[in-house]
Motif scaffolding. Structure first.
Motif, mmCIF file in Angstrom:
data_model
loop_
_atom_site.group_PDB
_atom_site.id
_atom_site.type_symbol
_atom_site.label_atom_id
_atom_site.label_comp_id
_atom_site.label_asym_id
_atom_site.label_seq_id
_atom_site.Cartn_x
_atom_site.Cartn_y
_atom_site.Cartn_z
ATOM 1 N N HIS A 440 0.805 -1.211 0.000
ATOM 2 C CA HIS A 440 0.000 0.000 0.000
ATOM 3 C C HIS A 440 0.845 1.271 0.000
ATOM 4 C CE1 HIS A 440 0.961 -0.930 4.143
ATOM 5 N NE2 HIS A 440 0.627 0.287 4.519
ATOM 6 N N TYR A 441 2.145 1.146 0.238
ATOM 7 C CA TYR A 441 3.033 2.307 0.239
ATOM 8 C C TYR A 441 4.012 2.283 -0.926
ATOM 9 C CZ TYR A 441 6.081 -1.269 2.230
ATOM 10 O OH TYR A 441 6.789 -2.426 2.432
ATOM 11 N N SER A 442 3.857 1.332 -1.848
ATOM 12 C CA SER A 442 4.889 1.092 -2.865
ATOM 13 C C SER A 442 4.951 2.145 -3.960
ATOM 14 C CB SER A 442 4.685 -0.289 -3.507
ATOM 15 O OG SER A 442 4.928 -1.304 -2.571
ATOM 16 N N SER A 443 3.916 2.952 -4.120
ATOM 17 C CA SER A 443 3.891 3.958 -5.180
ATOM 18 C C SER A 443 2.819 4.993 -4.866
ATOM 19 C CB SER A 443 3.603 3.302 -6.541
ATOM 20 O OG SER A 443 2.341 2.656 -6.532
ATOM 21 N N GLY A 444 2.843 6.102 -5.595
ATOM 22 C CA GLY A 444 1.815 7.129 -5.419
ATOM 23 C C GLY A 444 0.410 6.620 -5.670
ATOM 24 N N PRO A 445 0.172 5.909 -6.798
ATOM 25 C CA PRO A 445 -1.174 5.363 -7.035
ATOM 26 C C PRO A 445 -1.626 4.409 -5.937
ATOM 27 C CG PRO A 445 0.092 5.347 -9.064
ATOM 28 C CD PRO A 445 1.047 5.747 -7.975
ATOM 29 N N ALA A 446 -0.695 3.637 -5.355
ATOM 30 C CA ALA A 446 -1.062 2.743 -4.255
ATOM 31 C C ALA A 446 -1.595 3.551 -3.076
ATOM 32 C CB ALA A 446 0.145 1.914 -3.826
ATOM 33 N N GLY A 447 -0.973 4.681 -2.812
ATOM 34 C CA GLY A 447 -1.445 5.538 -1.733
ATOM 35 C C GLY A 447 -2.838 6.074 -1.980
ATOM 36 N N VAL A 448 -3.115 6.422 -3.241
ATOM 37 C CA VAL A 448 -4.446 6.921 -3.604
ATOM 38 C C VAL A 448 -5.503 5.850 -3.339
ATOM 39 C CG1 VAL A 448 -5.926 7.659 -5.519
ATOM 40 C CG2 VAL A 448 -3.595 8.556 -5.324
ATOM 41 N N MET A 449 -5.240 4.635 -3.828
ATOM 42 C CA MET A 449 -6.212 3.550 -3.689
ATOM 43 C C MET A 449 -6.370 3.141 -2.224
ATOM 44 S SD MET A 449 -6.946 3.512 -6.801
ATOM 45 C CE MET A 449 -6.327 3.690 -8.464
ATOM 46 N N TYR A 450 -5.259 3.092 -1.502
ATOM 47 C CA TYR A 450 -5.317 2.703 -0.089
ATOM 48 C C TYR A 450 -6.092 3.733 0.741
ATOM 49 C CZ TYR A 450 -3.731 1.393 4.596
ATOM 50 O OH TYR A 450 -3.686 1.018 5.914
ATOM 51 N N GLY A 451 -5.921 4.998 0.385
ATOM 52 C CA GLY A 451 -6.599 6.061 1.111
ATOM 53 C C GLY A 451 -8.108 6.011 0.998
ATOM 54 N N SER A 452 -8.616 5.252 0.033
ATOM 55 C CA SER A 452 -10.064 5.132 -0.130
ATOM 56 C C SER A 452 -10.704 4.376 1.029
ATOM 57 C CB SER A 452 -10.381 4.394 -1.442
ATOM 58 O OG SER A 452 -10.000 3.023 -1.341
ATOM 59 N N GLY A 453 -9.928 3.530 1.705
ATOM 60 C CA GLY A 453 -10.466 2.749 2.810
ATOM 61 C C GLY A 453 -11.120 1.446 2.408
ATOM 62 N N TYR A 454 -11.113 1.130 1.123
ATOM 63 C CA TYR A 454 -11.783 -0.073 0.642
ATOM 64 C C TYR A 454 -10.959 -1.344 0.874
ATOM 65 C CZ TYR A 454 -15.666 2.123 -1.939
ATOM 66 O OH TYR A 454 -16.824 2.793 -2.286
ATOM 67 N N ILE A 455 -9.639 -1.215 0.997
ATOM 68 C CA ILE A 455 -8.765 -2.378 0.965
ATOM 69 C C ILE A 455 -7.969 -2.482 2.265
ATOM 70 C CG2 ILE A 455 -6.990 -3.582 -0.373
ATOM 71 C CD1 ILE A 455 -7.804 -1.364 -2.607
ATOM 72 N N LYS A 456 -7.966 -3.659 2.879
ATOM 73 C CA LYS A 456 -7.223 -3.893 4.112
ATOM 74 C C LYS A 456 -5.733 -4.036 3.809
ATOM 75 C CE LYS A 456 -10.852 -6.244 6.761
ATOM 76 N NZ LYS A 456 -11.216 -7.505 7.444
ATOM 77 N N THR A 457 -4.920 -3.666 4.783
ATOM 78 C CA THR A 457 -3.465 -3.753 4.613
ATOM 79 C C THR A 457 -3.024 -5.189 4.331
ATOM 80 O OG1 THR A 457 -3.169 -1.903 6.136
ATOM 81 C CG2 THR A 457 -1.241 -3.272 5.691
ATOM 82 N N SER A 458 -3.591 -6.152 5.049
ATOM 83 C CA SER A 458 -3.212 -7.561 4.836
ATOM 84 C C SER A 458 -3.529 -8.003 3.413
ATOM 85 C CB SER A 458 -3.938 -8.461 5.837
ATOM 86 O OG SER A 458 -5.346 -8.324 5.712
#
Length: 489
Positions: A440-458
């Protein structure tokens, strides 16, 4: 931070045992400083300039600062630059040389061009057209977003802007249409989580397909050029087109099996797209100009060798057209913080990397890495180097930071081990994008998608690793065979 304020906030009660509160930022700052100082004072190896380890210490500290983020990206870069100058590790001219680098200005110029897709609404229109055509299922929606990303990629070096400014808002609208929200487990898994995580895996592929699709790619091109390996825009695109297209077909389909949505049919999505297109009306004059300019840029980039037109000059021609026609205003350019931050960030890192090369540090590290695989046949050595280069990205929070820190080293090691030079340069260039979906921290787009709250870290780590294996297999088998066919190795 909220808990800290609550603990130390408005109470007027005397504190009998005051103590210093260590913010996490202290630790994030301390690690780069300590590691940087250790490297700074290491003895110089044979063949390395007396300032070599000083420069390496400052560079390593800067890279760690970019990973840990005790300060914003641009601030970390400026602090690193100041240290290099004040310690006389770099002269003033050497420290500022990166800001005159044409590769960096190509990246900045492309940021401005990408702004045109957003401000005119052309990027959104393209996405809606594909949703209207093939959006009756979750798989169709994911393919629609993939084609949109592919079309925008050649002129959008900010893969974060592409993902966050165009694709993400469309996906949120489509997810909410199916009552898929991040609030509950059942709701998020209906559609939103699948579309967002698939869009990220698609984004890393489209970023790998064109030099101008991700900001770090021109830096890889520059590093290859300094090693005597010429990579043109057309050569990169030709090598990546087949594995890229195969990946764009396979990845959404595999994602449906690895991370399936509970909603498979989306009959309302085309109607939503149709309604939004109706509301937008016919293409405006500015949209037509943006589309025409985009086509001109692609033609000139593809024929740059034949026409002897520099890629950076082509990008500035595109900006000129957009400014003269009013598609972009000067205020659009001035207010594009991403572009100016990129100029500072890349200008500093490129200057530092060039200085490391001049002082003999890069060659020394490359020899050490190469010696670790020199007993292996070149194919096995290259496979080992590329796998390490791919998965070491778990330690990085930026594609570009890793490219600047490690691309030249691994390229030198690969060619020393006997791997074909152009093949090695291109494959490592592709990998500099493909590892962006690992976490979730590997790239800028990953941060965008992770920030949505839809996807768990695991879920990020599990799905990211599975998809990395799929992508590596496609780019190794299909990409390797294709590059053999066209004579790259």
């Amino acid at each position: 931070m909220t808990e800290s304020r609550a603990d130390t906030g408005n109470s007027t009660t005397a504190q009998p045992h005051p103590h210093f509160h260590f913010s996490p930022l202290w630790y994030k700052a301390a690690i780069p400083v300590v590691v940087g100082l250790v490297v700074y004072f290491l003895p110089n190896p044979d063949g390395v300039d007396p300032n070599g380890m000083h420069m390496l210490g400052i560079f390593v500290a800067t890279i760690l600062g970019l990973i840990l983020q005790p300060l914003p990206t641009g601030s970390v870069a400026m602090v690193g630059l100041a240290l290099a100058m004040i310690t006389k590790t770099m002269t003033m001219d050497e420290a500022l040389a990166g800001f005159s680098n044409k590769t960096i200005w190509l990246i900045v110029a492309s940021f401005f061009i990408a702004e045109g897709f957003i401000v005119t609404g052309l990027g959104k229109r393209i996405a809606l057209v594909f949703v209207r055509a093939i959006g009756r299922s979750s798989l169709g929606l994911s393919y629609g977003m993939a084609v949109t990303d592919l079309i925008l990629a050649p002129a959008t070096p900010s893969n974060t802007a592409r993902a966050g400014g165009v694709v993400y808002p469309i996906i949120r609208s489509l997810a909410e249409l199916e009552d898929s929200r991040p609030d509950t487990e059942e709701s998020r898994k209906k559609l939103g989580a699948y579309l967002l995580l698939t869009a990220l895996q698609v984004n890393v592929i489209t970023s790998a397909m064109f030099i101008t699709a991700m900001a770090g790619n021109p830096l890889a091109q520059k590093a290859a050029g300094e090693a005597g390996i010429e990579i043109t825009w057309a050569k990169w695109a030709l090598a990546a087109i087949v594995p890229g297209l195969v990946s764009l077909v396979v990845v959404p389909w595999v994602m449906q099996r690895v991370y399936p949505p509970t909603v498979r049919k989306t009959p309302e999505a085309p109607d939503l797209a149709r309604a939004q297109l109706r509301e937008a009306g016919r293409m405006s004059v500015h949209e037509w100009i943006m589309a025409g300019t985009f086509v001109v840029l692609l033609v000139l980039w593809c024929l740059s060798d034949e026409l002897n037109v520099d890629a950076t000059a082509t990008a500035f021609l595109g900006i000129g057209i957009l400014l003269v026609t009013g598609v972009l205003t000067w205020n659009n350019l001035v207010s594009d913080k991403g572009a100016w931050q990129t100029l500072i960030f890349f200008g500093v890192l490129v200057a530092m990397a060039d200085q490391l090369k001049t002082l003999g540090v890069i060659d020394w590290i490359g020899d050490k890495v190469a010696s670790s695989v020199d007993s292996l046949p070149w194919l096995l050595a290259f496979a080992a180097l590329t796998l390490v280069y791919f998965y070491v990205h778990y330690l990085f929070a930026s594609n570009t930071a890793q490219i600047v820190a490690m691309y030249a080293v691994f390229l030198g090691a690969a060619t020393t081990a006997g791997a074909p030079a152009l093949f090695s340069a291109l494959v490592l260039g592709f990998i500099g994008n493909l590892f962006g979906g690992l976490a979730h921290y590997s790239s800028g787009p990953a941060g965008v998608m992770y920030g949505s709250g839809y996807i768990k870290t695991s879920e990020w780590f599990r799905v990211g690793f599975i998809m990395s294996v799929v992508i590596i297999l496609i780019w190794t088998i299909v990409g390797g065979a294709w590059m053999k066919l066209i004579g790259i190795w």
